[in-house]
Write an enzyme that holds these catalytic residues in place. Structure first.
Site, PDB file in Angstrom:
ATOM      1  N   SER A 139       0.827  -1.202   0.000  1.00 31.17           N
ATOM      2  CA  SER A 139       0.000   0.000   0.000  1.00 31.17           C
ATOM      3  C   SER A 139       0.862   1.253   0.000  1.00 31.17           C
ATOM      4  O   SER A 139       1.947   1.257   0.585  1.00 31.17           O
ATOM      5  CB  SER A 139      -0.887  -0.005   1.253  1.00 31.17           C
ATOM      6  OG  SER A 139      -1.436   1.282   1.490  1.00 31.17           O
ATOM      7  N   TYR A 163      -1.663  -0.571  10.563  1.00 32.67           N
ATOM      8  CA  TYR A 163      -1.916  -1.193   9.252  1.00 32.67           C
ATOM      9  C   TYR A 163      -0.712  -0.955   8.330  1.00 32.67           C
ATOM     10  O   TYR A 163      -0.132  -1.900   7.787  1.00 32.67           O
ATOM     11  CB  TYR A 163      -3.180  -0.607   8.617  1.00 32.67           C
ATOM     12  CG  TYR A 163      -3.279  -0.881   7.142  1.00 32.67           C
ATOM     13  CD1 TYR A 163      -2.975   0.102   6.212  1.00 32.67           C
ATOM     14  CD2 TYR A 163      -3.644  -2.133   6.675  1.00 32.67           C
ATOM     15  CE1 TYR A 163      -3.028  -0.152   4.859  1.00 32.67           C
ATOM     16  CE2 TYR A 163      -3.710  -2.403   5.312  1.00 32.67           C
ATOM     17  CZ  TYR A 163      -3.396  -1.402   4.413  1.00 32.67           C
ATOM     18  OH  TYR A 163      -3.446  -1.655   3.060  1.00 32.67           O
ATOM     19  N   LYS A 167       2.301  -3.546   6.721  1.00 36.21           N
ATOM     20  CA  LYS A 167       2.697  -3.650   5.304  1.00 36.21           C
ATOM     21  C   LYS A 167       4.197  -3.429   5.154  1.00 36.21           C
ATOM     22  O   LYS A 167       4.887  -4.122   4.407  1.00 36.21           O
ATOM     23  CB  LYS A 167       1.931  -2.619   4.459  1.00 36.21           C
ATOM     24  CG  LYS A 167       0.444  -2.884   4.312  1.00 36.21           C
ATOM     25  CD  LYS A 167       0.159  -4.154   3.521  1.00 36.21           C
ATOM     26  CE  LYS A 167      -1.319  -4.346   3.242  1.00 36.21           C
ATOM     27  NZ  LYS A 167      -1.611  -5.599   2.528  1.00 36.21           N
ATOM     28  N   PHE A 192      -2.280   2.803  -4.655  1.00 39.31           N
ATOM     29  CA  PHE A 192      -2.730   4.099  -4.169  1.00 39.31           C
ATOM     30  C   PHE A 192      -4.194   3.933  -3.753  1.00 39.31           C
ATOM     31  O   PHE A 192      -4.437   3.069  -2.873  1.00 39.31           O
ATOM     32  CB  PHE A 192      -2.395   5.180  -5.214  1.00 39.31           C
ATOM     33  CG  PHE A 192      -0.939   5.567  -5.059  1.00 39.31           C
ATOM     34  CD1 PHE A 192       0.068   4.668  -5.382  1.00 39.31           C
ATOM     35  CD2 PHE A 192      -0.591   6.784  -4.494  1.00 39.31           C
ATOM     36  CE1 PHE A 192       1.413   4.990  -5.171  1.00 39.31           C
ATOM     37  CE2 PHE A 192       0.754   7.119  -4.278  1.00 39.31           C
ATOM     38  CZ  PHE A 192       1.752   6.224  -4.615  1.00 39.31           C
ATOM     39  N   ASN A 193      -5.149   4.635  -4.314  1.00 34.30           N
ATOM     40  CA  ASN A 193      -6.516   4.499  -3.778  1.00 34.30           C
ATOM     41  C   ASN A 193      -7.425   3.715  -4.716  1.00 34.30           C
ATOM     42  O   ASN A 193      -7.987   4.280  -5.649  1.00 34.30           O
ATOM     43  CB  ASN A 193      -7.095   5.882  -3.493  1.00 34.30           C
ATOM     44  CG  ASN A 193      -6.435   6.528  -2.292  1.00 34.30           C
ATOM     45  OD1 ASN A 193      -5.212   6.663  -2.242  1.00 34.30           O
ATOM     46  ND2 ASN A 193      -7.227   6.896  -1.286  1.00 34.30           N
ATOM     47  N   ASN A 212     -15.290   3.695   5.573  1.00 28.47           N
ATOM     48  CA  ASN A 212     -14.250   4.660   5.965  1.00 28.47           C
ATOM     49  C   ASN A 212     -13.807   5.469   4.750  1.00 28.47           C
ATOM     50  O   ASN A 212     -13.438   6.615   4.855  1.00 28.47           O
ATOM     51  CB  ASN A 212     -13.002   3.919   6.498  1.00 28.47           C
ATOM     52  CG  ASN A 212     -13.312   3.130   7.748  1.00 28.47           C
ATOM     53  OD1 ASN A 212     -13.839   3.670   8.700  1.00 28.47           O
ATOM     54  ND2 ASN A 212     -13.021   1.833   7.736  1.00 28.47           N
ATOM     55  N   ASN A 213     -13.825   4.785   3.581  1.00 28.49           N
ATOM     56  CA  ASN A 213     -13.240   5.390   2.388  1.00 28.49           C
ATOM     57  C   ASN A 213     -14.254   6.230   1.622  1.00 28.49           C
ATOM     58  O   ASN A 213     -15.464   5.992   1.663  1.00 28.49           O
ATOM     59  CB  ASN A 213     -12.649   4.309   1.481  1.00 28.49           C
ATOM     60  CG  ASN A 213     -11.511   3.544   2.146  1.00 28.49           C
ATOM     61  OD1 ASN A 213     -11.403   2.353   2.031  1.00 28.49           O
ATOM     62  ND2 ASN A 213     -10.648   4.260   2.851  1.00 28.49           N
ATOM     63  N   GLY A 311      -4.762  12.012  10.993  1.00 28.15           N
ATOM     64  CA  GLY A 311      -3.928  11.090  10.204  1.00 28.15           C
ATOM     65  C   GLY A 311      -3.977  11.362   8.722  1.00 28.15           C
ATOM     66  O   GLY A 311      -3.141  10.844   7.975  1.00 28.15           O
ATOM     67  N   ASP A 312      -4.948  12.170   8.254  1.00 29.22           N
ATOM     68  CA  ASP A 312      -5.023  12.455   6.820  1.00 29.22           C
ATOM     69  C   ASP A 312      -3.892  13.387   6.395  1.00 29.22           C
ATOM     70  O   ASP A 312      -3.497  14.261   7.168  1.00 29.22           O
ATOM     71  CB  ASP A 312      -6.354  13.129   6.469  1.00 29.22           C
ATOM     72  CG  ASP A 312      -7.442  12.100   6.196  1.00 29.22           C
ATOM     73  OD1 ASP A 312      -7.122  10.900   6.191  1.00 29.22           O
ATOM     74  OD2 ASP A 312      -8.611  12.482   6.009  1.00 29.22           O
TER      75      ASP A 312
HETATM   76  C1  WQD Z   1      -9.683   9.899   0.638  1.00 30.66           C
HETATM   77  C2  WQD Z   1      -9.969  11.380   0.823  1.00 30.66           C
HETATM   78  C3  WQD Z   1     -10.322  12.024   3.106  1.00 30.66           C
HETATM   79  C4  WQD Z   1     -14.082   9.765   3.581  1.00 30.66           C
HETATM   80  C5  WQD Z   1      -7.119   4.881   2.690  1.00 30.66           C
HETATM   81  C6  WQD Z   1      -6.107   4.081   3.441  1.00 30.66           C
HETATM   82  C7  WQD Z   1      -5.115   3.460   2.519  1.00 30.66           C
HETATM   83  C8  WQD Z   1      -5.783   2.742   1.387  1.00 30.66           C
HETATM   84  C9  WQD Z   1      -6.830   3.601   0.704  1.00 30.66           C
HETATM   85  C10 WQD Z   1      -5.550   0.410   1.963  1.00 30.66           C
HETATM   86  C11 WQD Z   1      -9.258  11.985   2.026  1.00 30.66           C
HETATM   87  C12 WQD Z   1     -11.592  12.233   2.282  1.00 30.66           C
HETATM   88  C13 WQD Z   1     -12.917  10.300   3.060  1.00 30.66           C
HETATM   89  C14 WQD Z   1     -15.154  10.630   3.934  1.00 30.66           C
HETATM   90  C15 WQD Z   1     -13.850  12.506   3.237  1.00 30.66           C
HETATM   91  N1  WQD Z   1      -6.333   1.523   1.872  1.00 30.66           N
HETATM   92  N2  WQD Z   1     -12.817  11.654   2.886  1.00 30.66           N
HETATM   93  N3  WQD Z   1     -14.996  11.980   3.752  1.00 30.66           N
HETATM   94  O1  WQD Z   1      -7.349   7.864   3.580  1.00 30.66           O
HETATM   95  O2  WQD Z   1      -6.419   8.320   1.245  1.00 30.66           O
HETATM   96  O3  WQD Z   1      -6.482   5.992   2.094  1.00 30.66           O
HETATM   97  O4  WQD Z   1      -7.731   4.084   1.704  1.00 30.66           O
HETATM   98  O5  WQD Z   1      -4.441   0.259   1.532  1.00 30.66           O
HETATM   99  O6  WQD Z   1      -4.357   2.562   3.286  1.00 30.66           O
HETATM  100  O7  WQD Z   1      -5.396   4.970   4.282  1.00 30.66           O
HETATM  101  O8  WQD Z   1      -8.603   7.109   1.494  1.00 30.66           O
HETATM  102  O9  WQD Z   1     -10.952   7.187   0.848  1.00 30.66           O
HETATM  103  O10 WQD Z   1     -10.378   7.228   3.322  1.00 30.66           O
HETATM  104  O11 WQD Z   1      -9.926   9.252   1.898  1.00 30.66           O
HETATM  105  O12 WQD Z   1     -13.732  13.728   3.087  1.00 30.66           O
HETATM  106  O13 WQD Z   1     -16.249  10.184   4.417  1.00 30.66           O
HETATM  107  O14 WQD Z   1     -11.366  11.552   1.066  1.00 30.66           O
HETATM  108  O15 WQD Z   1     -10.115  13.087   4.020  1.00 30.66           O
HETATM  109  O16 WQD Z   1      -8.869  13.311   1.697  1.00 30.66           O
HETATM  110  P1  WQD Z   1      -7.176   7.438   2.168  1.00 30.66           P
HETATM  111  P2  WQD Z   1     -10.044   7.636   1.928  1.00 30.66           P
END
Ligand code: WQD
Length: 356
Positions: A139, A163, A167, A192-193, A212-213, A311-312
């Site tokens: 990741s 997490y 990795k 990445f994402n 969460n994502n 953490g963001d």
């Molecule tokens: C993306 C953007 C949030 C939710 C995570 C893991 C990473 C990988 C991918 C496994 C950010 C914003 C999000 C919401 C928001 N997973 N957001 N409201 O944090 O970049 O990465 O997922 O490998 O390990 O860390 O992805 O989709 O959570 O956030 O505003 O309800 O969307 O602040 O800018 P992230 P995310």
């Protein structure tokens, strides 16, 4: 009918990225063997895969990679050309609350797999047959909070969550194995994402509970399952103040795994071992995603700005040049494709794989 195609074991192969990769592996002429304990995936995925590709068995081995004895039996049953290791937990927030679960399942699971691979390779009966090629699902979180973007593979590594730490430890274990024994052929893929879904709409991302994502949450707002999107911060030093990420279509990601397997199996010295980013090289903001999803779904996405999420980071996206040079791979799908495919999956499966 017994298949003569080279077999690829996908641990966690019923999961989001695993299932899309199982399809891509089959389309590339391999025979996918899916290993999963369904701790974070659904048995219905196997039937969906067969519906998409009726000619492929998608053989299931149901169990846990942590069970080394059982895993050894699986690997004896199938003369494997390659293994893609997805199995593990992947929620950053959960890992902070329950680090030991992540160290046990992710690091312990990898150790269990690697020990079985090494044990089988050492057996005299094995003769000179090569060890299966190994692709590891890593990741971009191993880059921590990069000082700049685009992020290249030689950037400093760090971890901001258990997490990411898990990795990173697994990547370091794999580096040590490569050093110790030339028999290992290992490709590490730093995602990445990952977002989007197979264009059939039959498989896709099915997070349990509140997503969460970003993308699955937006999709659930569009389909009416969630009231509005909370945007975590609009005061970042980015074009529109919201967080910027490198969103990559899961279909491109799946193709990246096939490219990695083919490179490892090619016998070329340059691709006997590698670590590459799988990203588009393009950064998109939360607002970009929201607008693209409204256009793809034809549905409004109500939102409200809230405080930054702990953490963001403000912005990070990949330098994908090494994957292109080594594997001949690059992402092809646009953000519009990602949103259209994610919407088709969400709208056709409002409750994911659960039929209730
Ligand atoms: C993306 C953007 C949030 C939710 C995570 C893991 C990473 C990988 C991918 C496994 C950010 C914003 C999000 C919401 C928001 N997973 N957001 N409201 O944090 O970049 O990465 O997922 O490998 O390990 O860390 O992805 O989709 O959570 O956030 O505003 O309800 O969307 O602040 O800018 P992230 P995310």
């Amino acid at each position: 009918m017994t298949s003569t195609q080279p077999k690829i074991l996908l641990t966690g192969g019923a999961g989001y990225i695993g299932s899309h990769t199982a399809l891509a592996v089959a389309e590339a002429g391999f025979e996918p063997i899916i290993l999963d304990n369904f701790a974070n995936s659904h048995p219905a995925v196997i039937e969906r895969l067969k519906a998409i590709r009726p000619g492929t068995a998608f053989t299931l081995e149901r169990g846990d990679v942590l069970d080394g004895e059982w895993l050894e039996g699986v690997m004896r049953r199938h003369a494997l050309a390659g293994i893609v290791h997805f199995a593990g937990d992947k929620a950053v927030g959960e890992s902070a609350a329950n680090p030991l679960k992540y160290f046990h399942n992710n690091i312990g699971g990898a150790v269990s797999l690697l020990r079985v691979m090494e044990r089988l390779q050492a057996e005299p009966a094995n003769g000179n047959s090569p060890m299966p090629a190994l692709v590891f699902s890593s990741s971009a979180t191993v880059y921590g909070d990069p000082a700049s973007s685009p992020v290249a593979e030689n950037f400093p590594l760090s971890h901001a969550s258990p997490y990411a730490h898990s990795k990173l430890v697994i990547e370091e274990m794999l580096a040590a194995l490569r050093q110790a024994n030339a028999a290992w052929r290992i490709g590490v893929l730093r995602y990445f994402n990952p977002v989007g879904a197979h264009p059939s709409g039959l498989i896709g991302e099915d997070p349990s509970g509140i997503p969460n994502n970003l993308m699955p949450f937006v999709a659930q707002v569009a389909v009416g399952k969630r009231e509005r999107l909370s945007i975590f911060g609009n005061d970042y030093p980015t074009l529109d103040g919201t967080g910027v990420r490198d969103y990559i279509h899961v279909q491109d990601l799946a193709r990246g795994h096939v490219a990695a397997l083919s490179a490892l199996l090619s016998g070329q010295a340059e691709t006997r071992n590698f670590t590459v980013n799988l990203g588009t090289g393009v950064g998109c903001s939360v607002m970009d995603v929201l607008k693209a999803f409204e256009a793809a779904s034809g549905r409004p996405i109500p939102y409200q700005f809230e405080a930054r999420r702990a953490g963001d980071v403000a912005e990070y996206y990949a330098n994908p040049a090494l994957a292109k040079r080594l594997l001949g791979w690059e992402a092809q799908h646009t953000l519009q494709d990602m949103c259209a495919d994610a919407w088709r999956w969400q709208n056709g499966n409002p409750n994911g794989y659960s039929v209730d």
